[in-house]
Design a protein around this motif. Structure first.
Motif, PDB file in Angstrom:
ATOM      1  N   THR A 165       0.846  -1.182   0.000  1.00 41.43           N
ATOM      2  CA  THR A 165       0.000   0.000   0.000  1.00 41.43           C
ATOM      3  C   THR A 165       0.883   1.234   0.000  1.00 41.43           C
ATOM      4  N   THR A 166       0.304   2.361  -0.305  1.00 34.68           N
ATOM      5  CA  THR A 166       1.035   3.629  -0.248  1.00 34.68           C
ATOM      6  C   THR A 166       0.808   4.242   1.116  1.00 34.68           C
ATOM      7  N   LEU A 167       1.888   4.683   1.728  1.00 39.59           N
ATOM      8  CA  LEU A 167       1.821   5.382   3.009  1.00 39.59           C
ATOM      9  C   LEU A 167       2.501   6.732   2.861  1.00 39.59           C
ATOM     10  N   TYR A 168       2.073   7.676   3.685  1.00 42.89           N
ATOM     11  CA  TYR A 168       2.631   9.019   3.669  1.00 42.89           C
ATOM     12  C   TYR A 168       3.281   9.298   5.021  1.00 42.89           C
ATOM     13  N   TRP A 169       4.527   9.743   4.980  1.00 44.89           N
ATOM     14  CA  TRP A 169       5.275  10.116   6.178  1.00 44.89           C
ATOM     15  C   TRP A 169       5.130  11.622   6.309  1.00 44.89           C
ATOM     16  N   ASN A 170       4.389  12.040   7.316  1.00 48.53           N
ATOM     17  CA  ASN A 170       4.020  13.440   7.492  1.00 48.53           C
ATOM     18  C   ASN A 170       4.821  14.096   8.605  1.00 48.53           C
ATOM     19  N   TRP A 171       4.876  15.417   8.582  1.00 41.58           N
ATOM     20  CA  TRP A 171       5.631  16.201   9.557  1.00 41.58           C
ATOM     21  C   TRP A 171       4.805  17.397   9.998  1.00 41.58           C
ATOM     22  N   CYS A 172       4.783  17.634  11.305  1.00 44.91           N
ATOM     23  CA  CYS A 172       4.162  18.835  11.860  1.00 44.91           C
ATOM     24  C   CYS A 172       5.215  19.553  12.698  1.00 44.91           C
ATOM     25  N   GLY A 231       5.036  20.947  21.368  1.00 47.09           N
ATOM     26  CA  GLY A 231       5.470  22.258  21.827  1.00 47.09           C
ATOM     27  C   GLY A 231       6.493  22.920  20.925  1.00 47.09           C
ATOM     28  N   GLY A 232       6.431  22.685  19.630  1.00 43.18           N
ATOM     29  CA  GLY A 232       7.347  23.282  18.674  1.00 43.18           C
ATOM     30  C   GLY A 232       8.556  22.423  18.345  1.00 43.18           C
ATOM     31  N   GLU A 233       8.667  21.281  19.003  1.00 48.07           N
ATOM     32  CA  GLU A 233       9.759  20.336  18.723  1.00 48.07           C
ATOM     33  C   GLU A 233       9.540  19.649  17.377  1.00 48.07           C
ATOM     34  N   GLY A 234       8.272  19.441  17.024  1.00 46.10           N
ATOM     35  CA  GLY A 234       7.910  18.775  15.783  1.00 46.10           C
ATOM     36  C   GLY A 234       7.791  17.272  15.951  1.00 46.10           C
ATOM     37  N   ALA A 235       7.021  16.646  15.076  1.00 43.85           N
ATOM     38  CA  ALA A 235       6.832  15.199  15.127  1.00 43.85           C
ATOM     39  C   ALA A 235       6.316  14.692  13.784  1.00 43.85           C
ATOM     40  N   ASN A 236       6.639  13.428  13.513  1.00 40.48           N
ATOM     41  CA  ASN A 236       6.206  12.748  12.296  1.00 40.48           C
ATOM     42  C   ASN A 236       5.141  11.711  12.612  1.00 40.48           C
ATOM     43  N   TRP A 237       4.410  11.306  11.579  1.00 40.35           N
ATOM     44  CA  TRP A 237       3.475  10.192  11.678  1.00 40.35           C
ATOM     45  C   TRP A 237       3.199   9.645  10.287  1.00 40.35           C
ATOM     46  N   LEU A 238       2.718   8.431  10.241  1.00 38.03           N
ATOM     47  CA  LEU A 238       2.330   7.787   8.986  1.00 38.03           C
ATOM     48  C   LEU A 238       0.834   7.939   8.765  1.00 38.03           C
ATOM     49  N   SER A 239       0.456   7.996   7.499  1.00 41.99           N
ATOM     50  CA  SER A 239      -0.954   8.070   7.140  1.00 41.99           C
ATOM     51  C   SER A 239      -1.180   7.266   5.873  1.00 41.99           C
ATOM     52  N   MET A 240      -2.409   6.824   5.677  1.00 44.62           N
ATOM     53  CA  MET A 240      -2.771   6.098   4.462  1.00 44.62           C
ATOM     54  C   MET A 240      -3.381   7.019   3.414  1.00 44.62           C
ATOM     55  N   GLN A 241      -3.569   8.278   3.767  1.00 46.46           N
ATOM     56  CA  GLN A 241      -4.117   9.226   2.806  1.00 46.46           C
ATOM     57  C   GLN A 241      -3.237  10.464   2.770  1.00 46.46           C
ATOM     58  N   GLU A 242      -3.193  11.083   1.617  1.00 47.54           N
ATOM     59  CA  GLU A 242      -2.314  12.234   1.425  1.00 47.54           C
ATOM     60  C   GLU A 242      -2.805  13.464   2.196  1.00 47.54           C
ATOM     61  N   LYS A 243      -4.097  13.577   2.373  1.00 48.03           N
ATOM     62  CA  LYS A 243      -4.652  14.716   3.108  1.00 48.03           C
ATOM     63  C   LYS A 243      -4.191  14.643   4.568  1.00 48.03           C
ATOM     64  N   ILE A 244      -3.689  15.752   5.074  1.00 49.99           N
ATOM     65  CA  ILE A 244      -3.170  15.805   6.441  1.00 49.99           C
ATOM     66  C   ILE A 244      -4.310  15.726   7.451  1.00 49.99           C
ATOM     67  N   GLN A 245      -4.171  14.783   8.370  1.00 53.27           N
ATOM     68  CA  GLN A 245      -5.045  14.669   9.534  1.00 53.27           C
ATOM     69  C   GLN A 245      -4.107  14.444  10.711  1.00 53.27           C
ATOM     70  N   ASN A 246      -3.816  15.524  11.419  1.00 57.24           N
ATOM     71  CA  ASN A 246      -2.742  15.569  12.388  1.00 57.24           C
ATOM     72  C   ASN A 246      -3.125  14.950  13.734  1.00 57.24           C
ATOM     73  N   PRO A 247      -2.458  13.856  14.134  1.00 56.82           N
ATOM     74  CA  PRO A 247      -2.768  13.226  15.419  1.00 56.82           C
ATOM     75  C   PRO A 247      -2.184  13.986  16.620  1.00 56.82           C
ATOM     76  N   TYR A 248      -1.236  14.872  16.375  1.00 55.20           N
ATOM     77  CA  TYR A 248      -0.613  15.610  17.476  1.00 55.20           C
ATOM     78  C   TYR A 248      -1.393  16.875  17.821  1.00 55.20           C
ATOM     79  N   MET A 249      -1.997  17.503  16.830  1.00 58.76           N
ATOM     80  CA  MET A 249      -2.754  18.730  17.063  1.00 58.76           C
ATOM     81  C   MET A 249      -4.250  18.452  17.203  1.00 58.76           C
ATOM     82  N   GLY A 250      -4.683  17.269  16.791  1.00 54.32           N
ATOM     83  CA  GLY A 250      -6.077  16.867  16.941  1.00 54.32           C
ATOM     84  C   GLY A 250      -7.039  17.825  16.256  1.00 54.32           C
ATOM     85  N   GLN A 251      -8.173  18.046  16.866  1.00 52.76           N
ATOM     86  CA  GLN A 251      -9.217  18.876  16.287  1.00 52.76           C
ATOM     87  C   GLN A 251      -8.904  20.363  16.370  1.00 52.76           C
TER      88      GLN A 251
END
Length: 174
Positions: free
Chosen positions: A128-135, A140-160
């Motif tokens: 499958t295709t996965l996307y390695w995302n960055w926020c 707290g400004g340190e930044g973090a990555n996560w994997l997603s199955m869709q290109e549209k960003i849905q950020n698990p660190y910033m939530g809603q």
């Protein structure tokens, strides 16, 4: 009379647009959930004897990610417990998420899990295709990555609070 017909047509068009826009987000989440479930089911049937079950692992990970996107502490805990039960290799990291006392702590532990899953995906074949995302604002400004199955960003660190914050850094396909 023409004004009333024109007004009704405008209201109907606006309603249709609003409905399709609202449904689009739900449709994307449903499609991702279906892909995750299909990956887990196919791989469980084909490779039950294999120790490394990468597609199932990705599915467990995505359920945790989606619960964090929704700011749902209990759903995050429940998804992590499922991973603890079914993925011995990543059970310790998943257990850290499951036993966290709040969303902030869950997200800190999710950052560690994300890095480990990313390495695992790069070391193994995926179908499958996965996307390695960055926020840059996460942690707290340190930044973090996560994997997603869709290109549209849905950020698990910033939530809603800021679900679209971040960008795709890498597209993974093996």
């Amino acid at each position: 009379m023409k004004f009333i017909k024109l007004s009704l047509a405008a209201v109907a068009a606006f309603s249709l647009f609003s409905f399709t826009t609202a449904c689009d987000e739900n449709t994307m989440n449903q499609m991702e959930n279906n892909r995750m479930n299909n990956m887990m089911n196919e791989n469980n049937m084909e490779n039950q004897s294999q120790q490394k079950d990468v597609p199932a692992r990705i599915g467990y990970y995505m359920k945790i990610k989606n619960a964090l996107v929704a700011d749902d502490f209990q759903a995050t805990r429940d998804a992590a417990k499922i991973m603890v039960k079914n993925d011995k290799e990543f059970a310790t990291m998943a257990n850290a998420i499951a036993s966290s006392s709040d969303l902030v702590e869950q997200r800190k532990n999710f950052k560690k899990l994300s890095a480990a899953i990313y390495k695992d995906v790069n070391d193994n074949e995926i179908n499958t295709t996965l996307y390695w995302n960055w926020c840059p604002m996460a942690m707290g400004g340190e930044g973090a990555n996560w994997l997603s199955m869709q290109e549209k960003i849905q950020n698990p660190y910033m939530g809603q609070k800021m679900p679209g914050c971040g960008s795709v850094k890498e597209t993974l396909k093996k």
